[in-house]
Design an enzyme around this catalytic site. Structure first.
Site, short mmCIF file in Angstrom:
data_model
loop_
_atom_site.label_atom_id
_atom_site.label_comp_id
_atom_site.label_asym_id
_atom_site.label_seq_id
_atom_site.Cartn_x
_atom_site.Cartn_y
_atom_site.Cartn_z
N THR A 1 6.26 -7.18 59.39
CA THR A 1 5.41 -8.35 59.67
C THR A 1 4.77 -8.88 58.39
O THR A 1 4.61 -10.09 58.22
CB THR A 1 4.31 -8.04 60.70
OG1 THR A 1 3.39 -7.06 60.19
CG2 THR A 1 4.89 -7.57 62.02
N SER B 1 1.89 0.41 64.72
CA SER B 1 2.84 -0.69 64.81
C SER B 1 4.14 -0.26 65.46
O SER B 1 4.82 -1.07 66.10
CB SER B 1 3.11 -1.30 63.42
OG SER B 1 4.00 -0.50 62.65
N PRO C 1 7.45 -1.63 61.67
CA PRO C 1 7.12 -2.98 62.13
C PRO C 1 5.97 -3.61 61.35
O PRO C 1 6.00 -4.81 61.05
CB PRO C 1 6.75 -2.76 63.60
CG PRO C 1 7.52 -1.55 64.00
CD PRO C 1 7.50 -0.66 62.79
N TYR C 2 4.95 -2.82 61.01
CA TYR C 2 3.84 -3.37 60.22
C TYR C 2 4.34 -3.95 58.91
O TYR C 2 4.02 -5.09 58.55
CB TYR C 2 2.81 -2.27 59.94
CG TYR C 2 1.78 -2.67 58.90
CD1 TYR C 2 0.82 -3.64 59.18
CD2 TYR C 2 1.77 -2.07 57.63
CE1 TYR C 2 -0.11 -4.03 58.23
CE2 TYR C 2 0.84 -2.45 56.68
CZ TYR C 2 -0.10 -3.43 56.99
OH TYR C 2 -1.01 -3.81 56.03
N ALA C 3 5.16 -3.19 58.19
CA ALA C 3 5.67 -3.66 56.91
C ALA C 3 6.54 -4.90 57.09
O ALA C 3 6.49 -5.84 56.29
CB ALA C 3 6.47 -2.55 56.25
#
Length: 336
Positions: free
Chosen positions: A160, A97, A156-158
């Site tokens: 999102t 991510s 970024p993953y977290a």
């Protein structure tokens, strides 16, 4: 009348186990939406769904959750009050991510928003979102409770996943959609993605190739066996949805094992289960990785009847058995 489940990501690791459970229970019509993303080999997901394809209550739609035509096909089969959406599809992984945050936003945020719109317009009974323990960031107040505020994701993953939760909350508030967000804690078990730690470590230990250990081995994770996760998802699907003032129900639940295992202890447990020593390459800690995850599951226990029963030793044994079965099957297929 049978109940209907629309499961996004239903050909993947967790999704295919949920399909197993619903088809075994009976009384469910299951529609799976999955795009067979090339993040890992297609053959892995094909093996996951092989037994499902011939079931009369199962439909597989290959397509993307951001594609209107795919979603229209999935929800055309919906029957409103009898339909539950379980949204498992996502681009996963902290490190990828960081390399491609826009792709993660497109799938994990825009895709979730599109699904919520379809769920709202089709008046489905319940929308269940798969979120992640990563939303807690580096909060030191463990075990993490759902009531923690001021969450600060560090990848970024977290970010999102937290955004998807907020959209889900908003749809309950504005549109009366009944919703649940489930924060998964490091799920492992048979069918686990080949890139994830336990699967990758097993493969490398058995093959005698080096394991990359990021950091000094002190990072801790709340490893949760997939069967326990599925029990929690089923509890969420069946939970009583109380609403008032026209608002939809919304709750967040942690689904974890409520125990943490240091990375060095995980590697040692894999060595013991595999009967071989690991070759370890120590690498620097990676950006976006949190030092620990640790779930409080009291809320899930009270409201979902969630009680994780599989410890890491037993879970690794189950995974090892599956791994050997898959290796034997590949060997048979590859024989001249």
């Amino acid at each position: 009348m049978s109940k209907h489940a629309i499961i996004t990501g239903g050909a993947g690791f967790i999704g295919s186990h949920l399909v197993d459970r619903l088809l075994d229970e009976g009384g469910w019509k299951v529609t799976v939406v999955d795009n067979f993303h090339p993040f890992y080999p297609r053959a892995v997901k094909e093996a996951n769904v092989l037994a499902h394809r011939s079931h009369p209550s199962y439909t597989l739609l290959e397509g993307d959750i951001v594609d209107e035509e795919t979603l229209d096909k999935a929800f055309a089969m919906a029957s409103g009050a009898d339909t539950t959406v379980v949204h498992l599809a996502a681009l996963a992984g902290v490190r990828p991510s960081i390399a491609d945050p826009l792709a993660y936003h497109r799938v994990n945020v825009t895709g979730t928003l599109k699904l919520l719109e379809k769920a709202r317009s089709n008046k489905v009974a319940h929308f269940v979102l798969a979120s992640s323990s990563s939303v807690y960031g580096e909060d030191p107040h463990v075990p993490w409770k759902e009531s923690l505020t001021g969450l600060a994701p560090i990848s970024p993953y977290a970010a999102t996943k937290l955004a998807a939760e907020q959209y889900t909350r908003m749809y309950a508030h504005l549109h009366g959609l009944n919703t649940t967000a489930l924060r998964f804690f490091t799920v492992y078990g048979p069918r686990q993605r080949p890139d994830l730690a336990i699967h990758a470590f097993f493969k490398k230990v058995i093959e005698g190739t080096p394991i990359q250990q990021f950091g000094d081995g002190s990072t801790r994770r709340d490893y949760t066996f997939v069967d326990d996760i599925i029990s929690g998802v089923r509890g969420a699907m069946d939970r009583s949805l109380r609403t008032e003032d026209g608002r939809g129900a919304f709750e967040i639940f942690n689904l974890g094992n409520s125990a943490t295992v240091p990375l060095r202890d995980l590697i040692a447990a894999i060595e013991k289960e595999a009967g071989r020593k690991a070759i370890i390459e120590v690498r620097p800690e990676q950006p976006g990785d949190v030092p620990q995850t640790f779930a409080s599951v009291e809320k899930a226990k009270e409201h979902l009847g969630y009680v994780p029963v599989t410890g890491i030793t037993q879970g690794l044994r189950h995974f090892h058995r599956w791994y050997d079965e898959m290796a034997a099957a590949r060997s048979t297929v590859n024989k001249p």
